[in-house]
Motif scaffolding. Sequence first.
Motif, PDB file in Angstrom:
ATOM      1  N   LEU A   1       0.822  -1.204   0.000  1.00  0.00           N
ATOM      2  CA  LEU A   1       0.000   0.000   0.000  1.00  0.00           C
ATOM      3  C   LEU A   1       0.859   1.259   0.000  1.00  0.00           C
ATOM      4  CD1 LEU A   1      -2.859  -1.012   2.467  1.00  0.00           C
ATOM      5  CD2 LEU A   1      -2.998  -0.791  -0.012  1.00  0.00           C
ATOM      6  N   GLN A   2       1.973   1.217   0.696  1.00  0.00           N
ATOM      7  CA  GLN A   2       2.875   2.367   0.688  1.00  0.00           C
ATOM      8  C   GLN A   2       3.388   2.640  -0.718  1.00  0.00           C
ATOM      9  OE1 GLN A   2       5.654   1.072   3.700  1.00  0.00           O
ATOM     10  NE2 GLN A   2       4.833   2.504   5.217  1.00  0.00           N
ATOM     11  N   GLN A   3       3.707   1.573  -1.455  1.00  0.00           N
ATOM     12  CA  GLN A   3       4.173   1.737  -2.836  1.00  0.00           C
ATOM     13  C   GLN A   3       3.073   2.314  -3.723  1.00  0.00           C
ATOM     14  OE1 GLN A   3       7.408   1.194  -3.976  1.00  0.00           O
ATOM     15  NE2 GLN A   3       6.548   2.349  -5.685  1.00  0.00           N
ATOM     16  N   VAL A   4       1.841   1.798  -3.550  1.00  0.00           N
ATOM     17  CA  VAL A   4       0.706   2.324  -4.313  1.00  0.00           C
ATOM     18  C   VAL A   4       0.488   3.794  -3.994  1.00  0.00           C
ATOM     19  CG1 VAL A   4      -1.797   2.172  -4.628  1.00  0.00           C
ATOM     20  CG2 VAL A   4      -0.434   0.085  -4.527  1.00  0.00           C
ATOM     21  N   ALA A   5       0.574   4.135  -2.694  1.00  0.00           N
ATOM     22  CA  ALA A   5       0.374   5.522  -2.286  1.00  0.00           C
ATOM     23  C   ALA A   5       1.437   6.432  -2.892  1.00  0.00           C
ATOM     24  CB  ALA A   5       0.386   5.630  -0.763  1.00  0.00           C
ATOM     25  N   GLU A   6       2.682   5.947  -2.900  1.00  0.00           N
ATOM     26  CA  GLU A   6       3.761   6.749  -3.489  1.00  0.00           C
ATOM     27  C   GLU A   6       3.541   6.946  -4.983  1.00  0.00           C
ATOM     28  OE1 GLU A   6       7.304   4.696  -2.503  1.00  0.00           O
ATOM     29  OE2 GLU A   6       7.172   5.111  -0.344  1.00  0.00           O
ATOM     30  N   ASP A   7       3.091   5.887  -5.674  1.00  0.00           N
ATOM     31  CA  ASP A   7       2.813   5.994  -7.113  1.00  0.00           C
ATOM     32  C   ASP A   7       1.678   6.972  -7.381  1.00  0.00           C
ATOM     33  OD1 ASP A   7       4.793   4.172  -7.514  1.00  0.00           O
ATOM     34  OD2 ASP A   7       3.450   2.453  -7.795  1.00  0.00           O
ATOM     35  N   LEU A   8       0.637   6.883  -6.543  1.00  0.00           N
ATOM     36  CA  LEU A   8      -0.497   7.792  -6.723  1.00  0.00           C
ATOM     37  C   LEU A   8      -0.085   9.239  -6.467  1.00  0.00           C
ATOM     38  CD1 LEU A   8      -3.437   5.849  -5.042  1.00  0.00           C
ATOM     39  CD2 LEU A   8      -3.224   6.420  -7.461  1.00  0.00           C
ATOM     40  N   GLN A   9       0.741   9.411  -5.433  1.00  0.00           N
ATOM     41  CA  GLN A   9       1.177  10.765  -5.116  1.00  0.00           C
ATOM     42  C   GLN A   9       2.012  11.339  -6.259  1.00  0.00           C
ATOM     43  OE1 GLN A   9       0.089  12.246  -2.377  1.00  0.00           O
ATOM     44  NE2 GLN A   9       1.049  14.180  -2.967  1.00  0.00           N
TER      45      GLN A   9
ATOM     46  N   VAL B   1     -10.514   7.384 -12.231  1.00  0.00           N
ATOM     47  CA  VAL B   1      -9.344   7.620 -11.397  1.00  0.00           C
ATOM     48  C   VAL B   1      -9.661   8.820 -10.515  1.00  0.00           C
ATOM     49  CG1 VAL B   1      -6.878   8.060 -11.337  1.00  0.00           C
ATOM     50  CG2 VAL B   1      -7.856   6.771 -13.228  1.00  0.00           C
ATOM     51  N   SER B   2     -10.308   8.571  -9.365  1.00  0.00           N
ATOM     52  CA  SER B   2     -10.798   9.669  -8.546  1.00  0.00           C
ATOM     53  C   SER B   2      -9.850   9.970  -7.391  1.00  0.00           C
ATOM     54  CB  SER B   2     -12.176   9.318  -7.965  1.00  0.00           C
ATOM     55  OG  SER B   2     -12.037   8.307  -7.009  1.00  0.00           O
ATOM     56  N   ALA B   3      -9.881  11.215  -6.933  1.00  0.00           N
ATOM     57  CA  ALA B   3      -9.076  11.616  -5.774  1.00  0.00           C
ATOM     58  C   ALA B   3      -9.561  10.914  -4.524  1.00  0.00           C
ATOM     59  CB  ALA B   3      -9.151  13.130  -5.586  1.00  0.00           C
TER      60      ALA B   3
ATOM     61  N   LYS C   1       1.786  10.486  -9.480  1.00  0.00           N
ATOM     62  CA  LYS C   1       0.873  10.785 -10.582  1.00  0.00           C
ATOM     63  C   LYS C   1       0.087  12.062 -10.321  1.00  0.00           C
ATOM     64  CE  LYS C   1       0.270   5.983 -12.037  1.00  0.00           C
ATOM     65  NZ  LYS C   1      -0.695   4.852 -12.159  1.00  0.00           N
ATOM     66  N   LEU C   2      -0.320  12.219  -9.057  1.00  0.00           N
ATOM     67  CA  LEU C   2      -1.089  13.412  -8.706  1.00  0.00           C
ATOM     68  C   LEU C   2      -0.250  14.667  -8.882  1.00  0.00           C
ATOM     69  CD1 LEU C   2      -3.703  14.623  -7.587  1.00  0.00           C
ATOM     70  CD2 LEU C   2      -2.818  14.236  -5.280  1.00  0.00           C
TER      71      LEU C   2
ATOM     72  N   THR D   1     -11.985  15.163 -11.791  1.00  0.00           N
ATOM     73  CA  THR D   1     -10.962  15.758 -12.652  1.00  0.00           C
ATOM     74  C   THR D   1      -9.604  15.830 -11.971  1.00  0.00           C
ATOM     75  OG1 THR D   1     -11.694  17.944 -11.921  1.00  0.00           O
ATOM     76  CG2 THR D   1     -12.567  17.116 -14.025  1.00  0.00           C
ATOM     77  N   ASN D   2      -9.579  15.957 -10.651  1.00  0.00           N
ATOM     78  CA  ASN D   2      -8.292  15.951  -9.951  1.00  0.00           C
ATOM     79  C   ASN D   2      -7.601  14.608 -10.094  1.00  0.00           C
ATOM     80  OD1 ASN D   2      -8.360  18.566  -9.067  1.00  0.00           O
ATOM     81  ND2 ASN D   2      -9.302  18.080  -7.090  1.00  0.00           N
ATOM     82  N   GLY D   3      -8.400  13.557 -10.346  1.00  0.00           N
ATOM     83  CA  GLY D   3      -7.827  12.240 -10.535  1.00  0.00           C
ATOM     84  C   GLY D   3      -7.362  12.027 -11.961  1.00  0.00           C
ATOM     85  N   GLY D   4      -7.771  12.844 -12.920  1.00  0.00           N
ATOM     86  CA  GLY D   4      -7.310  12.718 -14.295  1.00  0.00           C
ATOM     87  C   GLY D   4      -8.377  12.187 -15.224  1.00  0.00           C
ATOM     88  N   ARG D   5      -9.178  11.232 -14.800  1.00  0.00           N
ATOM     89  CA  ARG D   5     -10.264  10.692 -15.608  1.00  0.00           C
ATOM     90  C   ARG D   5     -11.322  10.145 -14.677  1.00  0.00           C
ATOM     91  NH1 ARG D   5      -8.813   4.985 -16.791  1.00  0.00           N
ATOM     92  NH2 ARG D   5      -6.854   4.515 -15.717  1.00  0.00           N
TER      93      ARG D   5
END
Length: 427
Positions: free
Chosen positions: A170-178, A282-284, A180-181, A275-279
């Motif tokens: 989950l930490q890796q996913v969170a880092e990837d999401l951050q 893909v939501s915030a 991308k954001l 829209t903050n998520g990109g599509r």
Amino acid sequence: FIILPPDMHFHMIIVAVFWFGFVDSRKIRGISSSYKRFFRERKSFLCIDGSKIIPFEQVNDDYCDCEDGSDEPGTSACPQGRFYCTNLGFRPHYIPSSRVNDGICDCCDASDEYNSHAHCQNACWNLGQRERAYVEGQMRTLDEGLQLKQQLIEEGVLLWREKQAQLRELQQVAEDLQTKLEERRSRKQEADRLKEQTPRPPEAGDGQNSTVTGTFKLLDSNKDGSITVDEVQAKVALVHDEERVLSEDEAVALLGGDHQMDLTTFQHTLWDILTNGGRVKVSALSNTFLFVFLSDLREKLAIDYGPDWEFLFLNSQCYKLKVYEYTYTLCPFNQVTQQSTAGTEVSLGRWGMWEGPPKNQYGRMVYENGEPCWQGGSRSTTVTLTCGTETALRSVKEPSKCQYIMDFQTPVACQPVLKQRGIHSEL
């Protein structure tokens, strides 16, 4: 020298034997084997506290000569005296010497009533049998509890490793999401800067409004002018788990706590989230859910579950016990509550710390900062863990106002002990 007649010589021998037998019986009555060295046959007796020396014939003569009462172990003459019950076959112990020959049998071997009207029977063997049976039962429970504890330790280790792996993932996913954001925010800022520098053709339509309206229409499957919970669940997905359907609570949260949303509200709320998520899918909100879950997981893993994580299985579990009109609930590592028959629930404390003695650190839990007590201060609960073959809340007491004590039985509280602990060698 005086020569005695033969018959008188015989009587004197009998008297001497009788007297020495009497002295010997007096000197050992009410004395433990460890104290016999103080009462060896001598001309004088030194009080055990060293305060006085008296003639030996004054020992057990029913008159208190020593301040510590040591000269009268077998009588009730001394206020501070103690009488030793040998209780062969059971547990030996001391009683106050005031109970000697008082007509009540205090020693199971009846040795304290050697000169009274009481008719005592020796009950030590029966008592010893019952105690031995109880101790053997306790040992069997301990053995079974330790076996169950070992299983729970093994399960705890596997669960701990699983949670740690989940945390790392989950930490890796969170880092990837951050990441991308941040990239999307950067692109959006660059787009906004270019948009400000580029004059807008007068004939151009409002592209943003068009996109907002188009997205709204995409979500509004039945074209009734509003988005519902079912429509959000059907069209919106989380970035890290696109195949999972949003729960009703998650969909309601997206709709701002309502069960439907019109275009105007959508434009100022849900549109920004999407829209903050990109599509759309893909939501915030997915990012928010992830960080909340991460925080909760880190908090749980930070708790001390024992040296072998044996107490980990108690997390997320709750145990209830009804006592008269109240139902008590213990949720280890979370909270303790009390609920009345009327349904009113009161917090008796939230998880605080382990507070067992040095030899058994994990033998006692403390739950603090419960609801305020009418006398002032807050409610708190101390939970004592005892060895058993099942995990259950056994008893609840309130020894003082708003201070609660619970007995919680579980195999993980079992500790290896010597088999002879609690059994006296004279049994």
